[in-house]
Write an enzyme that holds these catalytic residues in place. Structure first.
Site, short mmCIF file in Angstrom:
data_model
loop_
_atom_site.label_atom_id
_atom_site.label_comp_id
_atom_site.label_asym_id
_atom_site.label_seq_id
_atom_site.Cartn_x
_atom_site.Cartn_y
_atom_site.Cartn_z
N GLU A 361 46.48 22.30 -80.20
CA GLU A 361 47.72 23.11 -80.30
C GLU A 361 47.46 24.47 -80.95
O GLU A 361 48.25 24.95 -81.78
CB GLU A 361 48.83 22.31 -80.99
CG GLU A 361 49.27 21.17 -80.08
CD GLU A 361 50.57 20.51 -80.44
OE1 GLU A 361 51.47 21.19 -80.96
OE2 GLU A 361 50.68 19.29 -80.19
N1 COS Z 1 57.10 33.94 -79.11
C1 COS Z 1 57.56 34.71 -78.11
N2 COS Z 1 56.81 35.61 -77.46
C2 COS Z 1 55.53 35.73 -77.86
C3 COS Z 1 54.97 34.96 -78.89
C4 COS Z 1 55.82 34.04 -79.53
N3 COS Z 1 55.38 33.25 -80.52
N4 COS Z 1 53.69 35.29 -79.06
C5 COS Z 1 53.43 36.25 -78.15
N5 COS Z 1 54.54 36.51 -77.42
C6 COS Z 1 54.70 37.52 -76.37
C7 COS Z 1 54.47 38.89 -76.94
O1 COS Z 1 55.67 39.44 -77.44
C8 COS Z 1 53.98 39.67 -75.74
O2 COS Z 1 55.08 40.04 -74.92
P1 COS Z 1 55.18 41.52 -74.30
O3 COS Z 1 53.94 41.67 -73.49
O4 COS Z 1 56.44 41.50 -73.50
O5 COS Z 1 55.20 42.46 -75.47
C9 COS Z 1 53.18 38.63 -74.96
O6 COS Z 1 53.68 37.34 -75.39
C10 COS Z 1 51.70 38.71 -75.23
O7 COS Z 1 51.53 38.63 -76.63
P2 COS Z 1 50.15 38.95 -77.35
O8 COS Z 1 49.62 40.27 -76.85
O9 COS Z 1 50.33 38.77 -78.82
O10 COS Z 1 49.22 37.80 -76.76
P3 COS Z 1 47.69 37.64 -76.86
O11 COS Z 1 47.13 37.64 -75.50
O12 COS Z 1 47.13 38.58 -77.87
O13 COS Z 1 47.53 36.11 -77.37
C11 COS Z 1 47.50 34.31 -78.89
C12 COS Z 1 48.13 35.61 -78.44
C13 COS Z 1 45.99 34.37 -79.05
C14 COS Z 1 48.14 34.05 -80.22
C15 COS Z 1 47.87 33.21 -77.85
O14 COS Z 1 47.12 33.36 -76.67
C16 COS Z 1 47.70 31.80 -78.37
O15 COS Z 1 48.53 31.30 -79.14
N6 COS Z 1 46.62 31.14 -77.95
C17 COS Z 1 46.41 29.74 -78.31
C18 COS Z 1 46.95 28.87 -77.25
C19 COS Z 1 46.96 27.45 -77.69
O16 COS Z 1 47.58 27.09 -78.67
N7 COS Z 1 46.30 26.61 -76.90
C20 COS Z 1 46.28 25.23 -77.22
C21 COS Z 1 46.62 24.44 -76.03
S1 COS Z 1 48.23 24.07 -75.84
S2 COS Z 1 48.40 22.33 -76.68
#
Ligand code: COS
Length: 377
Positions: A361
């Site tokens: 997660e």
């Molecule tokens: N809630 C709502 N929107 C969100 C958000 C959140 N928590 N986090 C990011 N977003 C949105 C951003 O606002 C952005 O939107 P806009 O492009 O319209 O501005 C978009 O999503 C992209 O956001 P960001 O540039 O921050 O994304 P990144 O590619 O930098 O990635 C991480 C962010 C690394 C934090 C994300 O890819 C992540 O959480 N990865 C882990 C995934 C995971 O948990 N995998 C486990 C398997 S699932 S059990």
């Protein structure tokens, strides 16, 4: 600030404690060895009302607040983090529908889990883990349908669910802005379960590959808009991560209790080892870490329940509690020495289970990225 639990919350905790004592603890070694939950356990969970905790009252669920749900998962985590994870997968798989589902989708998902069935959240792929936007499963339009092709991996309850939330890319050239979420029935032609993983820990939870080979999904089962999948996934993970934290708090607390019990019984140099200050120092650090993680988890849940922004605290809670679970279970093994390392005692399993909390997660490295980015920008 009121740290008292409500009478309902105290009752939920007691119910979960009883379930653990009766249905999990006596069978835990066998389930760990066989790498599966014993037959009938899911039905027991259903009867106890554990499988549909996030279903709102208007959809015939208990509509519990996040803190109450966390209290239940904390207790389940004391019994087995893997089984708690399996039960929590229903929440994880339902959140996309809670966040962006239509009335029809909510009915479909909630009716399924209200019936005691399992649901699975299928985002991760062999080449898209931390990089969740890098999903290569494709969703190609064909009239009113989407045709899904690809492979998912490390899916909790993958082999034992009836319904799945699947993330696929409907517009490859758009990158993360093509990511789209769908509800997929297990019996859809072309959908199959791949290999079952043989894991280090959390072994009773079922973890498998999923294969999508020309799986046709009607557009009415697309959750949210085309391209909205990444945001739906992020909001889902925000909601689910405090629950991972709660499982970690329970796991760590159980390891602390096991270490304390052993330290009071184990005699060396003519005294219980609990009387030695180096052991007391470890016990004190473990207890402080567990309590700190617990407070962080409860705060993240409280913020969610107040309708306030909780993304930062959600990542903090998951990260802190998972690290605490790893450290405390490792220290519990250390206090118990050679016995702690043996399967006859419960803490070696706890240590194996804790490792996954730091990985799934969203790895703890990803949580730190979310925390740092929230604070810096
Ligand atoms: N809630 C709502 N929107 C969100 C958000 C959140 N928590 N986090 C990011 N977003 C949105 C951003 O606002 C952005 O939107 P806009 O492009 O319209 O501005 C978009 O999503 C992209 O956001 P960001 O540039 O921050 O994304 P990144 O590619 O930098 O990635 C991480 C962010 C690394 C934090 C994300 O890819 C992540 O959480 N990865 C882990 C995934 C995971 O948990 N995998 C486990 C398997 S699932 S059990």
């Amino acid at each position: 600030m009121d740290f008292n639990l409500t009478p309902d919350q105290i009752a939920f905790k007691k119910m979960a404690q009883e379930l653990v004592a009766k249905e999990i603890t006596p069978y835990i070694r066998e389930m760990d060895e066989k790498s599966e939950m014993r037959p009938g356990l899911i039905q027991k969970f259903h009867e106890a009302g554990i499988l549909n905790l996030v279903v709102p009252e208007e959809y015939d669920g208990p509509g519990l607040d996040a803190l109450s749900i966390a209290l239940i998962y904390e207790e389940l985590g004391k019994g087995c983090a893997g089984i708690a994870t399996s039960a929590a997968a229903n929440a994880l798989a339902s959140y996309p529908v809670v966040v962006a589902g239509t009335e029809e989708q909510k009915r479909k998902m909630f009716d399924t889990i209200n019936d005691g069935k399992l649901a699975a959240f299928a985002l991760t792929e062999p080449n898209a883990g931390s990089d969740a936007g890098g999903v290569s499963t494709s969703a190609t339009r064909d009239g009113e349908y989407y045709v899904l092709n690809g492979t998912k991996c490390f899916i909790t309850n993958g082999g034992i669910s009836d319904i799945y939330t699947v993330f696929a890319n409907a517009r490859k050239s758009a990158g993360i802005r093509g990511l789209t979420a769908f509800i997929v029935d297990r019996n859809t032609p072309g959908f199959s379960v791949g290999k079952k993983e043989d894991k280090m820990g959390m072994r009773p939870s079922n973890t498998t590959e999923l294969i999508l080979d020309n799986v046709r999904v009607h557009e009415s089962m697309r959750i949210g808009r085309e391209g909205e999948g990444f945001k739906i996934a992020m909001k889902t993970l925000d909601a689910a991560r405090p629950l991972v934290g709660a499982v970690g708090v329970g796991l760590a607390d159980a390891a602390l209790q096991a270490a304390c019990k052993y330290a009071k019984e184990r005699q060396q140099f003519g005294k219980p080892i609990a009387s030695f200050q180096l052991v007391q120092g470890m016990i004190a650090d473990m207890a402080m870490a567990v309590e700190t993680a617990r407070l962080m988890v409860y705060k993240a849940c409280w913020l969610k329940d107040q309708g306030k922004d909780y993304k930062l605290e959600s990542a903090m809670a998951k990260c802190l509690a998972a690290d605490v679970a790893m450290k405390v279970t490792t220290d519990a093994v250390q206090i118990m020495g050679g016995y702690g390392y043996m399967k006859e005692y419960p803490v070696e399993k706890m240590m194996r289970d804790a490792k996954l909390l730091q990985i799934y997660e969203g790895t703890n490295q990803i949580q730190r990225l979310v925390v740092a980015n929230s604070i810096l920008y």
